[in-house]
Structures are given as structure tokens and as C-alpha cells.
Design an enzyme around this catalytic site. Structure first.
Site, PDB file in Angstrom:
ATOM      1  CB  ALA A  81      -0.985  -0.015   1.171  1.00 37.45           C
ATOM      2  NE  ARG A 100      -2.961  -4.934  -6.653  1.00 38.63           N
ATOM      3  CZ  ARG A 100      -2.435  -5.664  -5.669  1.00 38.63           C
ATOM      4  NH1 ARG A 100      -1.244  -5.368  -5.196  1.00 38.63           N
ATOM      5  NH2 ARG A 100      -3.112  -6.665  -5.148  1.00 38.63           N
ATOM      6  CD  GLN A 155       2.207 -11.528  -2.415  1.00 38.70           C
ATOM      7  OE1 GLN A 155       1.884 -12.685  -2.192  1.00 38.70           O
ATOM      8  NE2 GLN A 155       1.386 -10.666  -2.995  1.00 38.70           N
ATOM      9  CG  ASP A 212      -3.490  -3.570   0.646  1.00 43.25           C
ATOM     10  OD1 ASP A 212      -2.808  -3.220  -0.326  1.00 43.25           O
ATOM     11  OD2 ASP A 212      -3.184  -4.521   1.387  1.00 43.25           O
TER      12      ASP A 212
END
Length: 380
Positions: free
Chosen positions: A66, A98, A212, A253
Site C-alpha cells: 500500500a 489496483r 509474498q 491496504d
């Protein structure tokens, strides 16, 4: 247990990770990104000469997280202005790359406002491009400073909740220097605990489907000399049941006005596990991630990713070209449910840690008061 051990007494500070930077070679300005899809096997940089290249880098997760998406969005506007492209068109494409990550739109709108204000005042596109770049660079600096303040607030909260140190922290996805102008959000708190000798273990969720945690968080933890252990997402429950987790630290986010938190899919189950096992579930994110215009969790648009990210294992080379091309895991034609995020309701969140302070309990009133506070003046 075979896992990564910390080196006693060592404060290992790796060389700065060049996640994102602006350069001006003779052929024109460019934005250079560390391609996160190629980590940890190789460190490869992407050179973006226009906003469309940056949009593709954002969608492919070559740049992700983010806070750094906000920085990238601002630089993307500056790049379009400096290169003489349609700035409004570039801003629209960047902002929609996004949809869940609110920081992306915040960064884009901030640089776009600087560009428009300068253009209105001077009538000079060059001066407007310079203003957009200055706005992006200021955001970059501010994020680095916010990261340091979040780490300090988060460490203070850990010490308050668990006096005496020896923290065993579970984290999800990647929230370190790769997502920030500084050392990150949730990961920065764990790193701060490590540096003062109060982190006993960092439990790293692998984070499906793109790993990730395994690829990026473990890489950052190893570079910093932290004691860490990687686990599959589905193993987290047994870890809680064994009493091996003292706190959960995640990023965000988008945080809705009521305190609902959208984060990488898999965060909500961790919050449920944490509540059942009486473990603090702590969200670490900059104030820019709080979106007062999104009233509640049901109002958050959750990005749906392509099914091949679940049905295939993607090699770095396949990820780079997009559209699949990895090693099949499921029969041909298998449909996949692949949301990028899930939403955790505020009643499951112990605290939200920001650069401006900590909110606990998490209520709409407390978040509104936090957002209304005067901001600390960043260093020049």
C-alpha cells in the site's frame, strides 16, 4: 526445529533496498523499480518510461504494498507530465490499476493536484511537471518518516501488552522495506523489536497464492539477521493452539471509517484465530490508508485476481510475461476463487498503529479523531 536463527548481539542493517527511484538520464526521466516478482532468486530492475509501463508493473505486482503504491502513483503522474503525455489520462489509468489499495489513489491525486495548481498559476507545463515531481518526492520522504514513527509506536505497544520482551510475532504477506519509502509497516515493528533484543521469533506466513511471505518477508528477515520461521498459511491454527504466538502484526491496504481492515487474503482467518486464543491482532498502517469515504467493510471493493495464480505455480519468467504459463497444479479448466484481499471487522482488531499514534479500541470516533489531528511536519 530447522529454521533461521538470529545472530546474538548483532544489529545487521543491510544496504538500502532500492525499491523505487526517479532518475533523469539524457534520454529523459524514468522511474526505476525493483521487480518484486523476481525475488528472492534475483534482483532485477524495471525501467518505466511512461505511465502505462508503471500500470503494468503495478498490476503484475512487480511493485506492490500500500504505501509504496501511493509513492509509485505520484511518481507516475510526474513521469507523464515530464514526458509530455496526457496527465489526466495517466492519472486515471494509475488510480484504477489496483482498486482496493487506497494509498495508490491518494498518491495519484496528490501529485495531480500539485500539477494542476502549478499549471493554473503559471500556464507552464514544465513548471507543472516540476511541481508534480516535488509532490511525489515529498510523499516519498514522508512515508520513510512515517515508517520510523510507526515502528516506535508499535514497539511501545508490544512492550505494553507483553512486558519483558521475548516477543513471538506472526506476520502475513510482506510489509517491510519493499512496500515503503522506509522500513515498512508491520515488519518495521518486528524489526525494531529485533534491534533492541526483544524479538524471540518472527513467524512468517507463506501467503498464498503468490507467496509474498515466503519470497519477500523471509528475504528481508534474512537480510536483517532476524530469527524467523516460515510456515504454510494453513499451519497457523496449530501454531496458535501450541501457544507459540504472542501477537499478530499485519499491514492494511484500506481501513474503512468504521475500522474494518482490508488486507492480503488470509488476514481475516488470523484475526479469528487470534481472538479465540486471546492473542492481540495488531494492524500497522499509515494514516493515508484510513479512508473516511469508505463507511464500512462491506463498502470496500475487493480486487479479484486471475485464477491461474491459484491453478499454476508461476516462475519469475512466467510472471513477467503475464497470462499464466506456469507449472499446472490443477486440471485444465479448473475454476479458482482468488480474491486478493479479505476484510477484518473492527471488533477483531486489537489496535491500529499509525505514525500519528495508536487507536485501541478501534471505533469510528477514535479513527476520526486520529485523522483530524494536525500532522507532524516532515523534514525537508
Amino acid at each position: 526445529m530447522a529454521d533461521q536463527q538470529a545472530r546474538p548481539g548483532e544489529d545487521k542493517r543491510p544496504s538500502e533496498i532500492p525499491v523505487i527511484r526517479w532518475e533523469e538520464p539524457p534520454e529523459g526521466p524514468v522511474l526505476i523499480l525493483l521487480d518484486q516478482t523476481r525475488l528472492p532468486s534475483e534482483e532485477v530492475e524495471l525501467v518505466c518510461t511512461d505511465a502505462s509501463a508503471l500500470v503494468e508493473a503495478i498490476r503484475s505486482l512487480a511493485v506492490r504494498g500500500a504505501p509504496v503504491l501511493g509513492i509509485a502513483g505520484a511518481y507516475g503522474v510526474a513521469l507523464a507530465a515530464a514526458r509530455g503525455f496526457d496527465v489526466d489520462e495517466a492519472a486515471e489509468a494509475l488510480e484504477s490499476a489496483r482498486p482496493t489499495a487506497v494509498n495508490l489513489s491518494v498518491g495519484v491525486r496528490r501529485a495531480l493536484a500539485a500539477y494542476r495548481d502549478a499549471l493554473t498559476a503559471t500556464g507552464d507545463p514544465t513548471a507543472a511537471a516540476t511541481a508534480a515531481l516535488a509532490s511525489a518526492q515529498a510523499l516519498h520522504r514522508e512515508d520513510a518518516e512515517a515508517s520510523a514513527r510507526m515502528a516506535a509506536h508499535g514497539l511501545a505497544l508490544l512492550d505494553e501488552l507483553m512486558p519483558g520482551g521475548g516477543h513471538r510475532v506472526l506476520t502475513h504477506c510482506n510489509t517491510g522495506a519493499l512496500v515503503s519509502g522506509g522500513e515498512g509497516t508491520a515488519f518495521a515493528v518486528a524489526l525494531a523489536a529485533h534491534r533492541v533484543g526483544r524479538l524471540r521469533r518472527l513467524w512468517v506466513d507463506e501467503t498464498r497464492p503468490l507467496l509474498q511471505g515466503a519470497r519477500l518477508t523471509a528475504w528481508e528477515a534474512a537480510r536483517s539477521g532476524m530469527a524467523y520461521t516460515l510456515l504454510t498459511d494453513s499451519a497457523a491454527g496449530s501454531l496458535f493452539a501450541a501457544g507459540e504466538v504472542d501477537a499478530v502484526l499485519v499491514g492494511a491496504d484500506r481501513i474503512a471509517a468504521d475500522g474494518s481492515v482490508a488486507n492480503k487474503v488470509g488476514s481475516y482467518p488470523l484475526a479469528v484465530l487470534a481472538r479465540y486464543h486471546h492473542v492481540p491482532f495488531i494492524v500497522v498502517a499509515p494514516v493515508t490508508t484510513i479512508d473516511p469515504d469508505t463507511l464500512d467493510g462491506a463498502s470496500i471493493e475487493v480486487e479479484q485476481r486471475p485464477g491461474f495464480e491459484v491453478t499454476e505455480i508461476l516462475t519469475p519468467q512466467a510472471s513477467a510475461v503475464g497470462g499464466g504459463g506456469g507449472v499446472p497444479l490443477a486440471p485444465l479448466g479448473t475454476q479458482a476463487y482468488n480474491p486478493a484481499f479479505d476484510v477484518t471487522p473492527p471488533e477483531l482488531v486489537t489496535a491500529i498503529v499509525t505514525e500519528e499514534g495508536t487507536v485501541s479500541p478501534v471505533t469510528p470516533e477514535a479513527l476520526a479523531a486520529l485523522c483530524a489531528r494536525p500532522r507532524a511536519t516532515p523534514a525537508a
